[in-house]
Design a protein around this motif. Structure first.
Motif, PDB file in Angstrom:
ATOM      1  N   VAL A  43       9.553   0.994  13.128  1.00  0.00           N
ATOM      2  CA  VAL A  43       8.281   1.003  13.854  1.00  0.00           C
ATOM      3  C   VAL A  43       8.078   2.302  14.633  1.00  0.00           C
ATOM      4  CG1 VAL A  43       8.327  -1.508  14.062  1.00  0.00           C
ATOM      5  CG2 VAL A  43       9.153  -0.108  15.973  1.00  0.00           C
ATOM      6  N   TYR A  44       9.172   3.013  14.895  1.00  0.00           N
ATOM      7  CA  TYR A  44       9.082   4.275  15.639  1.00  0.00           C
ATOM      8  C   TYR A  44       8.975   5.480  14.706  1.00  0.00           C
ATOM      9  CZ  TYR A  44      11.007   0.985  19.037  1.00  0.00           C
ATOM     10  OH  TYR A  44      11.225  -0.119  19.834  1.00  0.00           O
ATOM     11  N   GLU A  45       8.902   5.216  13.401  1.00  0.00           N
ATOM     12  CA  GLU A  45       8.818   6.277  12.399  1.00  0.00           C
ATOM     13  C   GLU A  45       7.452   6.215  11.728  1.00  0.00           C
ATOM     14  OE1 GLU A  45      11.044   8.537  11.979  1.00  0.00           O
ATOM     15  OE2 GLU A  45      12.617   7.672  13.247  1.00  0.00           O
ATOM     16  N   PRO A  46       6.488   7.035  12.151  1.00  0.00           N
ATOM     17  CA  PRO A  46       5.127   6.978  11.572  1.00  0.00           C
ATOM     18  C   PRO A  46       5.116   7.045  10.052  1.00  0.00           C
ATOM     19  CG  PRO A  46       5.104   8.330  13.531  1.00  0.00           C
ATOM     20  CD  PRO A  46       6.554   7.994  13.267  1.00  0.00           C
ATOM     21  N   ASP A  47       5.987   7.849   9.451  1.00  0.00           N
ATOM     22  CA  ASP A  47       6.010   7.968   7.991  1.00  0.00           C
ATOM     23  C   ASP A  47       6.341   6.625   7.332  1.00  0.00           C
ATOM     24  OD1 ASP A  47       5.399  10.616   8.236  1.00  0.00           O
ATOM     25  OD2 ASP A  47       7.434  11.353   7.795  1.00  0.00           O
ATOM     26  N   GLU A  48       7.284   5.884   7.907  1.00  0.00           N
ATOM     27  CA  GLU A  48       7.673   4.599   7.337  1.00  0.00           C
ATOM     28  C   GLU A  48       6.544   3.583   7.447  1.00  0.00           C
ATOM     29  OE1 GLU A  48      10.479   3.987   5.640  1.00  0.00           O
ATOM     30  OE2 GLU A  48      10.839   6.144   5.880  1.00  0.00           O
ATOM     31  N   VAL A  49       5.879   3.573   8.591  1.00  0.00           N
ATOM     32  CA  VAL A  49       4.753   2.660   8.779  1.00  0.00           C
ATOM     33  C   VAL A  49       3.631   3.000   7.804  1.00  0.00           C
ATOM     34  CG1 VAL A  49       2.967   1.905  10.406  1.00  0.00           C
ATOM     35  CG2 VAL A  49       5.338   2.211  11.187  1.00  0.00           C
ATOM     36  N   GLN A  50       3.367   4.282   7.613  1.00  0.00           N
ATOM     37  CA  GLN A  50       2.319   4.701   6.690  1.00  0.00           C
ATOM     38  C   GLN A  50       2.632   4.283   5.258  1.00  0.00           C
ATOM     39  OE1 GLN A  50       2.232   8.867   7.626  1.00  0.00           O
ATOM     40  NE2 GLN A  50       0.872   8.603   9.400  1.00  0.00           N
ATOM     41  N   LYS A  51       3.910   4.318   4.865  1.00  0.00           N
ATOM     42  CA  LYS A  51       4.295   3.882   3.528  1.00  0.00           C
ATOM     43  C   LYS A  51       4.006   2.387   3.343  1.00  0.00           C
ATOM     44  CE  LYS A  51       8.039   7.258   2.869  1.00  0.00           C
ATOM     45  NZ  LYS A  51       9.517   7.414   2.779  1.00  0.00           N
ATOM     46  N   LEU A  52       4.313   1.589   4.353  1.00  0.00           N
ATOM     47  CA  LEU A  52       4.050   0.151   4.266  1.00  0.00           C
ATOM     48  C   LEU A  52       2.561  -0.136   4.160  1.00  0.00           C
ATOM     49  CD1 LEU A  52       6.622  -1.136   6.913  1.00  0.00           C
ATOM     50  CD2 LEU A  52       6.720  -1.531   4.445  1.00  0.00           C
ATOM     51  N   LEU A  53       1.769   0.601   4.915  1.00  0.00           N
ATOM     52  CA  LEU A  53       0.318   0.425   4.844  1.00  0.00           C
ATOM     53  C   LEU A  53      -0.220   0.850   3.477  1.00  0.00           C
ATOM     54  CD1 LEU A  53      -0.665   1.797   8.378  1.00  0.00           C
ATOM     55  CD2 LEU A  53      -0.854  -0.581   7.618  1.00  0.00           C
ATOM     56  N   ALA A  54       0.264   1.981   2.963  1.00  0.00           N
ATOM     57  CA  ALA A  54      -0.211   2.485   1.674  1.00  0.00           C
ATOM     58  C   ALA A  54       0.154   1.545   0.531  1.00  0.00           C
ATOM     59  CB  ALA A  54       0.369   3.875   1.413  1.00  0.00           C
ATOM     60  N   GLY A  55       1.327   0.908   0.628  1.00  0.00           N
ATOM     61  CA  GLY A  55       1.765  -0.030  -0.402  1.00  0.00           C
ATOM     62  C   GLY A  55       1.174  -1.414  -0.252  1.00  0.00           C
ATOM     63  N   ARG A  56       0.369  -1.614   0.786  1.00  0.00           N
ATOM     64  CA  ARG A  56      -0.315  -2.884   1.066  1.00  0.00           C
ATOM     65  C   ARG A  56       0.651  -4.042   1.323  1.00  0.00           C
ATOM     66  NH1 ARG A  56      -5.671  -2.744   0.253  1.00  0.00           N
ATOM     67  NH2 ARG A  56      -5.805  -5.002  -0.036  1.00  0.00           N
ATOM     68  N   ARG A  57       1.893  -3.722   1.658  1.00  0.00           N
ATOM     69  CA  ARG A  57       2.793  -4.775   2.108  1.00  0.00           C
ATOM     70  C   ARG A  57       2.493  -5.140   3.553  1.00  0.00           C
ATOM     71  NH1 ARG A  57       8.677  -3.487   1.986  1.00  0.00           N
ATOM     72  NH2 ARG A  57       8.695  -5.545   2.983  1.00  0.00           N
ATOM     73  N   LEU A  58       2.084  -4.168   4.354  1.00  0.00           N
ATOM     74  CA  LEU A  58       1.742  -4.392   5.752  1.00  0.00           C
ATOM     75  C   LEU A  58       0.235  -4.298   5.932  1.00  0.00           C
ATOM     76  CD1 LEU A  58       2.522  -4.726   8.767  1.00  0.00           C
ATOM     77  CD2 LEU A  58       2.707  -2.224   8.890  1.00  0.00           C
ATOM     78  N   ARG A  59      -0.332  -5.380   6.497  1.00  0.00           N
ATOM     79  CA  ARG A  59      -1.745  -5.368   6.884  1.00  0.00           C
ATOM     80  C   ARG A  59      -1.768  -5.644   8.385  1.00  0.00           C
ATOM     81  NH1 ARG A  59      -5.031  -5.969   2.449  1.00  0.00           N
ATOM     82  NH2 ARG A  59      -6.608  -5.113   3.858  1.00  0.00           N
ATOM     83  N   SER A  60      -2.339  -4.732   9.139  1.00  0.00           N
ATOM     84  CA  SER A  60      -2.296  -4.830  10.591  1.00  0.00           C
ATOM     85  C   SER A  60      -3.679  -4.769  11.204  1.00  0.00           C
ATOM     86  CB  SER A  60      -1.438  -3.704  11.180  1.00  0.00           C
ATOM     87  OG  SER A  60      -0.081  -3.866  10.846  1.00  0.00           O
TER      88      SER A  60
END
Length: 388
Positions: A35-52
């Motif tokens: 959660v403290y790594e913007p790149d990792e969060v962006q990957k989850l959003l781009a892959g549509r695994r994370l919807r926030s």
């Protein structure tokens, strides 16, 4: 700031740095590292695994967040996760508004349901989820690491203390799910029946046929996943085999060697072998934790092991906050089943969490081919079918 002055909208990739700052204000640096790594969060959003869904101030700062994350992109259920509100913005109903938007979005996308674990050091998260239709399905003793800290609702720092803390497992129905036949261990039949009724799930609890184990393959397929951030491990039975108990024993040893302080075992309830072999697994030191509905493999029976693990300790019921009477019943059942607590039952209960007393809510008659339960007149017709 007035809650009406923040905008509630879907989180986008550019929000990742502000999201990390909000997590820092709430949890310090003790939450999951990604959660403290913007790149990792962006990957989850781009892959549509994370919807926030986020609440954003006029100057672009995120002050609240609610995530819904799928294990796989094609999963039909998702985890309710990372629900936070900046300490300066609590008390105005912001948390509830975010959940309403996030859950409505998940329902429109066709998810069957949502699951999650709520902390028990306070009951605010539990109440927020219950208000949105969540139902408790288990209690995971020792799930929250002792190192986890957060800013409490009075604005001061708080933590789990010197020992690991319990979490409440809950499930939220969003769309109609398939009716399922499940094979529940007899020792936990009454409790699991109550969980299914409480959650409103359409289930037929069946007896395994005599000789059901004869058709099992020799080898079981059992996966181990270590969660370093939690100091925990998950063992999942993908398929049963005659060597199931020995393979679980081996995976348990591996988890201990990899410094797991709590180990959880998921068994498929669609498999008759779960009903017939759960007792042998509990002889290894596992105990009842709850039911995990509608996983990718169907419903799961979740067991937990704390035994002689390095971080295991006797729970303190006075520090475990449960939001409902049913939650307190689940907690009492988990404590009564837990081997660590069983050694000191009176000291653990402390008069605060009474042991649950169960009675059948339906009549039972024996049939030559099976056991058949007739629903009681006050049982919801759609919640639990007869078993045969």
């Amino acid at each position: 700031m007035c809650p009406d002055m923040v905008a509630i909208r879907p989180m986008v990739a550019d929000d990742a740095p502000a999201f990390a700052r909000c997590m820092q204000r709430v949890y310090g640096d003790t939450y999951k590292p990604f959660v403290y790594e913007p790149d990792e969060v962006q990957k989850l959003l781009a892959g549509r695994r994370l919807r926030s869904v986020v609440a954003v101030t006029p100057d672009g700062e995120i002050v609240a967040h609610q995530g819904v994350m799928r294990e796989h992109r094609a999963s039909r259920i998702a985890e309710v996760t990372m629900g936070i509100v900046d300490p300066a913005h609590r008390g105005g109903g912001l948390f509830k508004r975010l959940k309403e938007v996030a859950f409505a979005q998940a329902r429109r996308e066709g998810l069957l349901g949502l699951y999650g674990e709520a902390v028990t050091i306070h009951d605010h998260s539990q109440k927020a989820n219950i208000a949105m239709g969540a139902r408790e399905t288990g209690v995971m003793l020792g799930y929250i690491p002792a190192k986890r800290t957060f800013t409490d609702f009075g604005g001061a720092g708080d933590s789990a203390g010197a020992q690991r803390q319990a979490a409440v497992l809950f499930y939220i129905r969003l769309n109609p799910e398939p009716s399922r036949t499940v094979h529940v261990p007899l020792a936990h039949w009454a409790m699991v029946e109550r969980i299914y009724r409480h959650a409103g799930l359409d289930r037929r609890i069946a007896m395994a046929r005599v000789g059901a184990l004869a058709g099992l393959p020799v080898h079981a397929d059992i996966r181990l996943k270590v969660l370093p951030d939690f100091g925990a491990a998950m063992i999942r039975v993908a398929s049963s085999g005659l060597d199931l108990v020995e393979v679980v024993r081996t995976r348990l040893r591996e988890a201990v060697l990899r410094r797991a302080e709590a180990v959880f075992l998921d068994l498929p309830l669609a498999d008759p072998a779960t009903q017939m072999m759960a007792g042998r697994l509990e002889a290894l030191g596992f105990a009842f934790a709850g039911v995990f509905p509608e996983s990718d493999e169907g419903d799961l029976l979740r067991l937990q092991y704390r035994g002689d693990l390095p971080g295991s300790s006797t729970p303190e019921p006075g520090r475990i906050r449960m939001a409902t009477d049913f939650g307190r019943t689940l907690l009492a059942y988990a404590l009564a089943e837990d081997p660590v607590c069983a050694r000191l039952p009176d000291a653990v209960a402390g008069g605060q969490v009474p042991r649950p007393v169960f009675s059948w809510s339906a009549s039972i008659r024996f049939d030559a081919s099976a056991l058949v339960r007739s629903p009681s007149k006050d049982s919801p017709a759609s919640s639990l079918s007869v078993f045969r």
